[in-house]
Every structure is written in structure tokens, then in C-alpha cells.
Design an enzyme around this catalytic site. Structure first.
Site, mmCIF file in Angstrom:
data_model
loop_
_atom_site.group_PDB
_atom_site.id
_atom_site.type_symbol
_atom_site.label_atom_id
_atom_site.label_comp_id
_atom_site.label_asym_id
_atom_site.label_seq_id
_atom_site.Cartn_x
_atom_site.Cartn_y
_atom_site.Cartn_z
ATOM 1 N N SER A 174 0.822 -1.215 0.000
ATOM 2 C CA SER A 174 0.000 0.000 0.000
ATOM 3 C C SER A 174 0.858 1.268 0.000
ATOM 4 O O SER A 174 0.330 2.355 -0.258
ATOM 5 C CB SER A 174 -0.924 0.004 1.223
ATOM 6 O OG SER A 174 -0.168 -0.126 2.412
ATOM 7 N N HIS A 195 -2.725 -3.031 -5.833
ATOM 8 C CA HIS A 195 -3.113 -2.631 -4.481
ATOM 9 C C HIS A 195 -4.623 -2.756 -4.271
ATOM 10 O O HIS A 195 -5.398 -1.967 -4.794
ATOM 11 C CB HIS A 195 -2.644 -1.183 -4.236
ATOM 12 C CG HIS A 195 -3.017 -0.652 -2.887
ATOM 13 N ND1 HIS A 195 -3.239 0.685 -2.657
ATOM 14 C CD2 HIS A 195 -3.239 -1.270 -1.699
ATOM 15 C CE1 HIS A 195 -3.554 0.873 -1.401
ATOM 16 N NE2 HIS A 195 -3.577 -0.295 -0.798
ATOM 17 N N GLU A 219 -5.791 -0.357 -7.326
ATOM 18 C CA GLU A 219 -4.767 0.520 -7.914
ATOM 19 C C GLU A 219 -3.709 -0.362 -8.570
ATOM 20 O O GLU A 219 -3.112 -1.210 -7.898
ATOM 21 C CB GLU A 219 -4.078 1.340 -6.808
ATOM 22 C CG GLU A 219 -4.645 2.695 -6.556
ATOM 23 C CD GLU A 219 -3.815 3.449 -5.519
ATOM 24 O OE1 GLU A 219 -3.539 4.626 -5.759
ATOM 25 O OE2 GLU A 219 -3.443 2.884 -4.479
ATOM 26 N N ASN A 268 -3.304 6.556 -1.099
ATOM 27 C CA ASN A 268 -2.669 6.816 0.198
ATOM 28 C C ASN A 268 -1.859 8.112 0.193
ATOM 29 O O ASN A 268 -1.740 8.774 1.227
ATOM 30 C CB ASN A 268 -1.788 5.630 0.619
ATOM 31 C CG ASN A 268 -2.608 4.507 1.220
ATOM 32 O OD1 ASN A 268 -3.666 4.746 1.809
ATOM 33 N ND2 ASN A 268 -2.148 3.279 1.070
#
Length: 718
Positions: free
Chosen positions: A430, A451, A463, A501
Site C-alpha cells: 500500500s 493494491h 490501484e 494513500n
């Protein structure tokens, strides 16, 4: 031929029966301005012909009519209210003129008849559907209401209660459900659709069915007395208020329009519908939800194109690292029919992974969405193993071990030595750089990030992170596999935290700074949930993510982007982590988690958290809701802008969908870029400058200032 256009045609068949056939030049039929104009011309030609006794409306495509052409809405809705009113009024009158033809009409509905397609069917005297039909008025999902007579005809056909449920939820009906509710007159097998429609029409022509009475029902006031109307509409308002809430004005607007129009005939009722449509068309919610629809179409179209270009077919997958995340990924592949090996070094981890898959399936069975056959098929598709040799035949390997670069590097190296030369290797990291992980491999061109978001079975986004050496063939194959697993792939380039993130942690930093300045974390959560519309406020989200995970990730982000994301002194997240308050995973974080007497989960702001933070924070003070929103959302918006400017994400539309699908960004705000543009770039610049003294995460790029000064849009660049 009675009429021939580019989207539809009308011709006379046997015994005075004409057929009006929708057959647009694209893959589906939809109501754009051209098609509406042709419908009006065809209607006038049918009326003037003299030999027509009845009309069958059908489609030459696998679907009837999928609705209005949404791509035209953005331009239309930028017009003035009076101009939009003129457009929708004239368009709805086209449907009226068709409904008023001096002979019976029937719609033969196959596949989707949604929005304007459903309204076309409603304008007919009869409707017959085949067993593929899906009928509905989903305009509410765009922040709108039906605009071509749907709010008038459907309540008069199936009753206001049923009609309002159709319209305020936007849920489509299969043929048998539509038949039970009275929206269609018959449901038949697909190969019998036209024959059945023809027979019903002949019977109407012969006087066996009173088509004029059917038509009169749709053009007359609703058959409700005062008490029935009061009960019906007050109940509908209460249900809509409970479900839709204040952020979505369309459902309540529909209740109001149907209620006010109940005692009116078609003309007056349609005027109310037209006015309601225009009012909704100018709302921020409609602008946002239409933006989501268009962005979603862009993302899906891009994904399909990449998948079509894939040269490698993934027949079997493998997940390295079981546990909750690995088990979730294995479940997602297996439930979609993809065999998957779940490999770990410890039997308890494998048991946990299989247990996670079983738990998801058991919940599905409780809700009636999973049967025993599907449960058995899914579990049989998962092969647990402690041996590396078990992954030799896998085409796609997803590493999901502990978030530690050294451990991941070792696992990736061992994987490459085990699998076939053309197998694709992915990491579910991540935060860790894909380029740095690729250094462990001899063939980095077959490696990328994949991800998933937790919980895997519920979060739509994956992702896909392209490294510097990742080949396009690898990306295309992983996109194809992601789609097969039922997820939405969005491809981004490598950077710390990737896209989601990377934009989330400045938001968390804004929250931490606000708490340090004396804000009550529970009050902040309340504003961000109730006012802004997030499913969880930042404190609650941090508890769900886990304080250990958040603290580790913020360290990775600080190392990767030190100029903006340095760790904050006395960060509340670090303080709680240091006291082993990890969040939901151990029942204590910002909140204490437990169960009540009935076994239902509870969440209470933790006195212990306030006590731990007390030495580090300013005296408690109340912050204005607008300041709370600004201090959290400006850092997220700024980082999203940087990601677009740096080419981490290809378009504003993809960034919006990533945050919507990966974080639950409030749909009525449309995504982070739609939120900025709804505010106005000039206003965003002024707001950010007001808080620029708080640090680098609040400071704007030159790019956004130039965009604001030149009046450009991020969506014009898409």
C-alpha cells in the site's frame, strides 16, 4: 417506408400495423437531441399516413433504449434555467404527441429500458417485455428526476407508492417484477416478443382491449382521495428522509412533484415535472453525480480497451500471504471463477485466510445472496498450500505478505525463481515503492503493484501501479485479471503511497494538526461525516486502518516526500500507538469498541484517548465546521493536484473515481477534483491561501494558480 432517420425508422407491416424501430448508429439506443427530433418526425409521419391502425415500438439492438445521452447533459445544464426549461418542456411534449396518436401503441421491450427508454415505453398504451428486460427510472443516481413524463405516467399506471419506490431508489425491475406491479402487461420469451406484441396490438385494434381507457388513466389525475394522498405522501417523505438524507435533494423533490401533481391532468403535472427537473439540474449534487457517471464511463472504457490489448490470459492466480487481506484477495478471485493458490509459511495463517473467505460466504448465505453451490464452488477454487512448488503453474502471483520492504524483496525473489518465465508478479503493497521492490527481480518488466483495499470483497478499487520498467503487456494483463475479479482497475505511476494513500495522509496530517490545536476528535468526525459526507470521520477511519499501520505508513510517506510529509511532533496517532491503542483491531483507539446487551457493535469516544492526548494538545476549543472541513480537505486536494500535475494519475476523472471507490469519497460531491471545481478554482485558491501559514501541505502549486487565473477546468484536460 413511412419515416427513415439515422436513429430510428417507421414502416407499415401487415393489416395496418406499423413498427417504429430504434436502431442508432452506435452500440446502444439512447435519446440524444437527434433521436428526440426523429421521434417527433416519425410520430407526425405515422399520424399523417392514413393507413396505420396501430404501432409497435421495438429495438433492433440487444437493449431497448438505455436512456438519455448523458454526455449532452454537461453542456445543457450550463445553460440558464429558462433555457433548460424550454428544452425539457419541448422534449417531453414529443412524448406527449406520441402518446396522443389516434390509434393504439405497444412497446416490445428487450434488455434495458431505462430512464428515457422506460418513459418511451410508458408513453405507449401497452407494454410487453421479454425475459431479458430490465426496466426502471434511475435518474436519481444522477441527482435528477425523470424529465420526459416518468413522474406523471408511472404513478398513474402502478400507483404512487410503487412509482415513488421505483424513482427514489432508481432500482430497475426484471420483467416478472414489473408485471406483478402493473408496469408491463405480459412477459414472454425473447423469440416470442414481437409476435406477442403484435397479437396484443391486433386485439386492441379489434376492440378486445380498451386502449383509450388505458390512455385516459395516464392523462387523468391520480385516483386518490385526500386521506389516501396524505398517508401516501407523508409515508414516502419519511422514508426518503431516512434513506437519502439532506445531501441528495432529488428523491424528496420527486415526492413533492408527484404529490403536487396528484390532482392534476397530464399537462399541469408535466409542467411541475419540468420545473422540478430544471431545479435539480442546477444543483451541485446533480453536477457531481453526472460527473461520476461520466468519469466511471471513462474508467470502464479505458479498462476494457487495455484488457482487450492483453496478450497473456490469466488462467490461475496465486496469493502469497494468507491472513485477512490474502484471504480476501483469494476469495475475490475464487468467487469470480478464477482458481487461486493461497500460499503461506504457517498453517494458522492459511486457516485465517480460508476462514476469511468462509466468513464472507456465510454472510452472503444469511442475506440470501449466496447458495450452497456457490459457496462450494468458491471454496473449491481456493487451494491452500505451505509449499512454493504449488504456485509453479500460476499465471498471476499477488504478493500480500507483511508491509516490510526486506521481507517483500525476499518473497518476490523466491517467487521469480519458482514460477514460469512469463508469469506476472504483483505486490499488494500500500506504500512501498514499486521501483524499489522491482530491484529484487531479474525481470522487472513483468512486475507491477496491485493494491487492493480492505475489506477486499466490498471495496471496488484496485490501484495498478506501473513501475519504471513495467511493460505495457504486464499492465494490460493485470487490468484484464482485475476486471475478471469484478474490480475497477485504475492505473497509476509509482510514487510514495501511489495515488490514494498519497492524498489520504495529508488529510490525516490536517486532522492531527487540528487536534493538536485543541479540536475535539469526536466533533471533527461528526462534521466530516454529517456535514461533508464521508462514511467515516478521520479519527474513526484511523481506528479502522489501525494506529500501527497508519504510523508505519506515515513514516514511509515522510521518507518519500520529506518536503511536505515530515512526521508531526506529538502526532495523536503516534501517541495512541505508543500506548498500544491500535483501534478496532484491539478494541481501543480514539474510540472504545464493544457490543451492547443485544450483541450489536458499539463505538464511544474514549476518555483514555482524551487523557493520553491532553499533555500534547492545546486547550479544547470549538472550531467552526467550515474551518474543520477546510483544514482537512485542502491538504487532500493539494496533493491530488500534485499527483495530476506530476503524471501519477492520467486524468482528474480517474483521480475522482479512485477516491470514490478506494476511500468512499462522498458521491454527492463527485470526487476531489469535482469538489474543487464546484467550489470554483478562484475560491479554492483564496481558501488555501488563508491557511497557507499552517505549513507546506496547505500551500498551492503554481499550476493551480495558473488554472484559476486562466479560467481552465481540470476536466477539459481529461
Amino acid at each position: 417506408m413511412i419515416f427513415e432517420g439515422s436513429s430510428l425508422s417507421a414502416k407499415l407491416l401487415e393489416e395496418g400495423i406499423a413498427e417504429l424501430v430504434f436502431d442508432a448508429q452506435g452500440s446502444v439506443n439512447k435519446f440524444d437531441r437527434q433521436t428526440v427530433s426523429e421521434l417527433d418526425q416519425a410520430t407526425q409521419a405515422l399520424k399523417a399516413h392514413g393507413g396505420v391502425k396501430g404501432v409497435i415500438v421495438r429495438s433492433a439492438k440487444p437493449a431497448f433504449i438505455v436512456g438519455a445521452d448523458i454526455t449532452e447533459f454537461t453542456g445543457l445544464f450550463s445553460l440558464s434555467e429558462s433555457e433548460i426549461l424550454e428544452w425539457v418542456g419541448k422534449t417531453s411534449q414529443v412524448f406527449d404527441r406520441f402518446e396522443d396518436l389516434p390509434f393504439p401503441t405497444i412497446a416490445a421491450v428487450n434488455g434495458y429500458a431505462l430512464g428515457g427508454g422506460c418513459e418511451m415505453a410508458l408513453a405507449c398504451d401497452f407494454r410487453v417485455a421479454d425475459d431479458s428486460a430490465r426496466i426502471g427510472l434511475p435518474e436519481v443516481k444522477l441527482g435528477l428526476m425523470p424529465g420526459f413524463g416518468g413522474t406523471v405516467r408511472l404513478p398513474r399506471l402502478i400507483g404512487s407508492d410503487n412509482a415513488l419506490e421505483w424513482m427514489t431508489t432508481g432500482v430497475e425491475r426484471k420483467g416478472d417484477k414489473a408485471l406483478a406491479e402493473g408496469a408491463v402487461d405480459a412477459v414472454v420469451a425473447g423469440d416470442n416478443l414481437v409476435a406477442a406484441a403484435t397479437q396484443i396490438l391486433k386485439d386492441a385494434i379489434d376492440g378486445k382491449f380498451d386502449w383509450q381507457a388505458r390512455r385516459a388513466q395516464k392523462t387523468s389525475p391520480l385516483k386518490l382521495n385526500a386521506n389516501e394522498a396524505m398517508m401516501s405522501f407523508s409515508t414516502a417523505r419519511a422514508m426518503v428522509a431516512a434513506k437519502a438524507g439532506k445531501h441528495y435533494p432529488a428523491p424528496m423533490a420527486m415526492v413533492d412533484v408527484v404529490s403536487k401533481a396528484a390532482g392534476l391532468e397530464r399537462e399541469g403535472a408535466l409542467q411541475l415535472e419540468n420545473q422540478g427537473f430544471v431545479q435539480l439540474a442546477k444543483t451541485d449534487a446533480a453536477k457531481a453525480q453526472i460527473g461520476i457517471f461520466l468519469a466511471d464511463q471513462l474508467v470502464k472504457g479505458k479498462g476494457k480497451k487495455q484488457a482487450k490489448a492483453a496478450t497473456k490470459d490469466v488462467k490461475q492466480a496465486a496469493v502469497l500471504g494468507a491472513g485477512i487481506m490474502g484471504g480476501g484477495i483469494a476469495y475475490q478471485a475464487a468467487v469470480k471463477g478464477m482458481p487461486v493458490v493461497m500460499k503461506d509459511i504457517a498453517q494458522p495463517a492459511l486457516d485465517l485466510g480460508l476462514g476469511e473467505a468462509s466468513k464472507i460466504l456465510a454472510k452472503g448465505m444469511q442475506r440470501g445472496k449466496v447458495d450452497a453451490k456457490k459457496m462450494a464452488m468458491t471454496l473449491n477454487n481456493i487451494t491452500p498450500s505451505l509449499e512454493y512448488s504449488s504456485i509453479k503453474q500460476s499465471d498471476l502471483i499477488i504478493e500480500a505478505v507483511v508491509e516490510n520492504p526486506k521481507v517483500k524483496g525476499i518473497v518476490l525473489k523466491e517467487t521469480e525463481e519458482t514460477v514460469a518465465d512469463d508469469a506476472i508478479i504483483c505486490s499488494n503493497t500500500s506504500t512501498i515503492s514499486i521501483n524499489s521492490l522491482a530491484e529484487s527481480l531479474d525481470k522487472p518488466e513483468r512486475f507491477c503493484g496491485m493494491h487492493f483495499f480492505n475489506p477486499v470483497h466490498r471495496m471496488p478499487l484496485v490501484e495498478i501501479i506501473r513501475g519504471e520498467k513495467t511493460s505495457e503487456d504486464t499492465i494490460n494483463a493485470v487490468v484484464a485479471a482485475t476486471l475478471r475479479m469484478g474490480k475497477t482497475p485504475i492505473v497509476v505511476n509509482d510514487c510514495p503511497g501511489f495515488l490514494v494513500n498519497r492524498v489520504l495522509f495529508p488529510y490525516f496530517a490536517g486532522f492531527s494538526k487540528l487536534v493538536l490545536d485543541g479540536a475535539d476528535f469526536a466533533a471533527v468526525d461528526k462534521v466530516m461525516e454529517k456535514i461533508f459526507g464521508w462514511p467515516m470521520g478521520p479519527a474513526y477511519l484511523l481506528d479502522v486502518v489501525g494506529m500501527d499501520t497508519a504510523d508505519h505508513a506515515s513514516g514511509v510517506m515522510a521518507d518519500g516526500i520529506p518536503e511536505r510529509m515530515q512526521k508531526i511532533d506529538n502526532d495523536p496517532v503516534t501517541v495512541l500507538y505508543g500506548s498500544e491503542r491500535l483501534g478496532q483491531k484491539n478494541g481501543k483507539g480514539f474510540y472504545n469498541f464493544g457490543t451492547d446487551k443485544r450483541g450489536r457493535p458499539t463505538k464511544d469516544a474514549a476518555p483514555e484517548a482524551y487523557e493520553l492526548l491532553k499533555p500534547h494538545v492545546a486547550d479544547t476549543k470549538e472550531f467552526d465546521k467550515e474551518e474543520i472541513i477546510a483544514r482537512l480537505m485542502i491538504p487532500m486536494a493539494n496533493e491530488a493536484i500534485r499527483c495530476l500535475e506530476e503524471g501519477i494519475v492520467a486524468s482528474a476523472a480517474e483521480a475522482d473515481m479512485a477516491l470514490l471507490y478506494g476511500l468512499g469519497f462522498p458521491p454527492f460531491r463527485g470526487g476531489i477534483f469535482r469538489y474543487i471545481e464546484t467550489m470554483g478554482l478562484d475560491n479554492f485558491v483564496k481558501l488555501a491561501d488563508k491557511y497557507a501559514h499552517l505549513g507546506p501541505i496547505y500551500q498551492l502549486t503554481d499550476g493551480v494558480r495558473e488554472m484559476a487565473a486562466s479560467g481552465k477546468s481540470y476536466f477539459e484536460q481529461a
